[in-house]
Write a protein that holds these residues in place. Sequence first.
Motif, PDB file in Angstrom:
ATOM      1  N   THR A  80      -6.812   0.875  -2.374  1.00  9.86           N
ATOM      2  CA  THR A  80      -5.521   0.472  -2.943  1.00  9.86           C
ATOM      3  C   THR A  80      -4.359   0.985  -2.103  1.00  9.86           C
ATOM      4  OG1 THR A  80      -5.575   2.348  -4.485  1.00  9.86           O
ATOM      5  CG2 THR A  80      -6.398   0.222  -5.291  1.00  9.86           C
ATOM      6  N   ASP A  81      -4.520   2.150  -1.476  1.00  9.30           N
ATOM      7  CA  ASP A  81      -3.473   2.646  -0.569  1.00  9.30           C
ATOM      8  C   ASP A  81      -3.288   1.681   0.599  1.00  9.30           C
ATOM      9  OD1 ASP A  81      -3.114   4.877  -2.161  1.00  9.30           O
ATOM     10  OD2 ASP A  81      -4.118   6.272  -0.786  1.00  9.30           O
ATOM     11  N   LEU A 109      -3.548  -1.391   0.568  1.00  7.20           N
ATOM     12  CA  LEU A 109      -2.798  -2.551   0.088  1.00  7.20           C
ATOM     13  C   LEU A 109      -1.361  -2.198  -0.289  1.00  7.20           C
ATOM     14  CD1 LEU A 109      -5.521  -4.144  -2.211  1.00  7.20           C
ATOM     15  CD2 LEU A 109      -4.699  -5.030  -0.024  1.00  7.20           C
ATOM     16  N   GLY A 110      -1.009  -0.930  -0.161  1.00  8.98           N
ATOM     17  CA  GLY A 110       0.335  -0.493  -0.528  1.00  8.98           C
ATOM     18  C   GLY A 110       0.522  -0.349  -2.025  1.00  8.98           C
ATOM     19  N   GLN A 111      -0.575  -0.295  -2.765  1.00  8.45           N
ATOM     20  CA  GLN A 111      -0.520  -0.159  -4.223  1.00  8.45           C
ATOM     21  C   GLN A 111      -1.433   0.991  -4.651  1.00  8.45           C
ATOM     22  OE1 GLN A 111       1.426  -1.983  -6.297  1.00  8.45           O
ATOM     23  NE2 GLN A 111       2.243  -3.057  -4.532  1.00  8.45           N
ATOM     24  N   PRO A 112      -1.015   2.237  -4.447  1.00  9.42           N
ATOM     25  CA  PRO A 112      -1.896   3.363  -4.730  1.00  9.42           C
ATOM     26  C   PRO A 112      -2.374   3.389  -6.179  1.00  9.42           C
ATOM     27  CG  PRO A 112       0.308   4.120  -4.111  1.00  9.42           C
ATOM     28  CD  PRO A 112       0.311   2.637  -4.018  1.00  9.42           C
TER      29      PRO A 112
END
Length: 87
Positions: free
Chosen positions: A42-43, A45-48
Motif C-alpha cells: 500500500t505504501d 501505491l501512496g496509500q499507506p
Amino acid sequence: MVMASGDSFEEDADNCVWLPDVDYVGAWRKANEAAEALNAATDALGQPAGAIPHAGPRGEPVVWMRPDSARTLAVLVSLLAMGQEAS
C-alpha cells in the motif's frame, strides 16, 4: 492470554494472564510478516495501510488496521476487482 479483569480487552500486558504453551511470539511474527507485506504494497501505491501486527488471546496471528486504513484498502481492492472485470 486471558484478561484478568473480565471480558473487556485492554491493550495492557499487565492486565492479562499469559497462557503457558501458547506461542504468542510466533503468532506475532506471522502477523508481522503479513503486516509488513501489506504496508509495503500500500505504501508503493501512496496509500499507506498502517497495518499493525498483534498476537490474539489464543495465540493466533492478527493484523490490526485503523478504520480509515481499512476503508482505503477496501477502495483499492474494489478498483482492482473492477479492473479484473474489464479485462
